[in-house]
Design a protein around this motif. Structure first.
Motif, PDB file in Angstrom:
ATOM      1  N   LEU A  64       0.784  -1.134  -0.021  1.00  0.00           N
ATOM      2  CA  LEU A  64       0.207  -0.191   0.057  1.00  0.00           C
ATOM      3  C   LEU A  64       0.900   1.171  -0.008  1.00  0.00           C
ATOM      4  O   LEU A  64       1.985   1.265   0.450  1.00  0.00           O
ATOM      5  CB  LEU A  64      -0.667  -0.105   1.295  1.00  0.00           C
ATOM      6  CG  LEU A  64      -1.995  -1.024   1.499  1.00  0.00           C
ATOM      7  CD1 LEU A  64      -2.665  -0.953   2.703  1.00  0.00           C
ATOM      8  CD2 LEU A  64      -2.841  -1.109   0.229  1.00  0.00           C
ATOM      9  N   GLU A  67      -0.296   7.178   1.446  1.00  0.00           N
ATOM     10  CA  GLU A  67      -1.608   7.738   1.612  1.00  0.00           C
ATOM     11  C   GLU A  67      -2.552   6.503   2.200  1.00  0.00           C
ATOM     12  O   GLU A  67      -3.428   6.787   3.042  1.00  0.00           O
ATOM     13  CB  GLU A  67      -2.002   8.430   0.314  1.00  0.00           C
ATOM     14  CG  GLU A  67      -1.267   9.592   0.048  1.00  0.00           C
ATOM     15  CD  GLU A  67       0.002   9.267  -0.605  1.00  0.00           C
ATOM     16  OE1 GLU A  67       0.184   8.429  -1.118  1.00  0.00           O
ATOM     17  OE2 GLU A  67       0.856  10.189  -0.589  1.00  0.00           O
ATOM     18  N   GLU A  68      -2.570   5.439   1.544  1.00  0.00           N
ATOM     19  CA  GLU A  68      -3.388   4.416   1.776  1.00  0.00           C
ATOM     20  C   GLU A  68      -3.308   3.850   3.224  1.00  0.00           C
ATOM     21  O   GLU A  68      -4.189   3.437   4.043  1.00  0.00           O
ATOM     22  CB  GLU A  68      -3.205   3.267   0.866  1.00  0.00           C
ATOM     23  CG  GLU A  68      -3.842   3.476  -0.475  1.00  0.00           C
ATOM     24  CD  GLU A  68      -3.652   2.541  -1.686  1.00  0.00           C
ATOM     25  OE1 GLU A  68      -4.355   2.284  -2.445  1.00  0.00           O
ATOM     26  OE2 GLU A  68      -2.272   1.896  -1.439  1.00  0.00           O
ATOM     27  N   ARG A  71      -4.589   6.436   5.686  1.00  0.00           N
ATOM     28  CA  ARG A  71      -6.009   6.411   5.745  1.00  0.00           C
ATOM     29  C   ARG A  71      -6.550   5.195   6.578  1.00  0.00           C
ATOM     30  O   ARG A  71      -7.310   5.164   7.515  1.00  0.00           O
ATOM     31  CB  ARG A  71      -6.614   6.534   4.390  1.00  0.00           C
ATOM     32  CG  ARG A  71      -8.116   6.312   4.217  1.00  0.00           C
ATOM     33  CD  ARG A  71      -8.639   6.778   2.820  1.00  0.00           C
ATOM     34  NE  ARG A  71      -8.008   5.706   1.798  1.00  0.00           N
ATOM     35  CZ  ARG A  71      -7.217   6.206   0.963  1.00  0.00           C
ATOM     36  NH1 ARG A  71      -7.076   7.523   0.613  1.00  0.00           N
ATOM     37  NH2 ARG A  71      -6.705   5.451  -0.001  1.00  0.00           N
ATOM     38  N   ARG A  72      -5.927   3.981   6.373  1.00  0.00           N
ATOM     39  CA  ARG A  72      -6.227   2.847   6.984  1.00  0.00           C
ATOM     40  C   ARG A  72      -5.939   2.938   8.551  1.00  0.00           C
ATOM     41  O   ARG A  72      -6.625   2.424   9.515  1.00  0.00           O
ATOM     42  CB  ARG A  72      -5.565   1.739   6.613  1.00  0.00           C
ATOM     43  CG  ARG A  72      -5.787   0.387   7.188  1.00  0.00           C
ATOM     44  CD  ARG A  72      -6.871   0.013   6.999  1.00  0.00           C
ATOM     45  NE  ARG A  72      -7.182  -1.286   7.464  1.00  0.00           N
ATOM     46  CZ  ARG A  72      -8.327  -1.918   8.024  1.00  0.00           C
ATOM     47  NH1 ARG A  72      -9.301  -1.019   8.335  1.00  0.00           N
ATOM     48  NH2 ARG A  72      -8.255  -3.290   8.626  1.00  0.00           N
TER      49      ARG A  72
END
Length: 80
Positions: A64, A67-68, A71-72
C-alpha cells in the motif's frame, strides 16, 4: 494456638516448597514435554532466515502507498 496469640486471630504457617532445585521443569516434567517436542514453538533455535516460497510471494499483493496506510491507520484509530 500459641501462648502469645490472641483469640480470634488467624495463625499462619510457612509451608515447605516442593522444589529441590531452581529448575521449574523439576516440579512437573509432563507439562513441559509438549513444549520441547513441538518444533513450531522452538523458533528460537532457528538459524537461517525464513525465505517464503514463490507461491507465497505471488499471493502477497502490492504494498500500500503512504496515503493508503495513513487512511487505514486513521480508520483503525477512530473512537468507537
Amino acid at each position: 494456638m500459641s501462648s502469645n496469640g490472641r483469640p480470634g486471630e488467624p495463625r499462619f504457617n510457612i509451608q515447605p516448597h516442593p522444589a529441590n532445585t531452581n529448575n521449574p521443569a523439576d516440579l512437573d516434567p509432563q507439562s513441559r514435554r509438549d513444549f520441547n517436542e513441538n518444533p513450531a514453538v522452538l523458533a528460537h533455535h532457528a538459524r537461517d532466515p525464513y525465505i517464503p516460497s514463490q507461491d507465497v510471494v505471488n499471493n502477497l499483493g502490492a504494498p500500500l502507498s503512504r496515503e493508503e496506510l495513513k487512511r487505514r491507520s486513521e480508520e483503525l484509530n477512530r473512537d468507537q
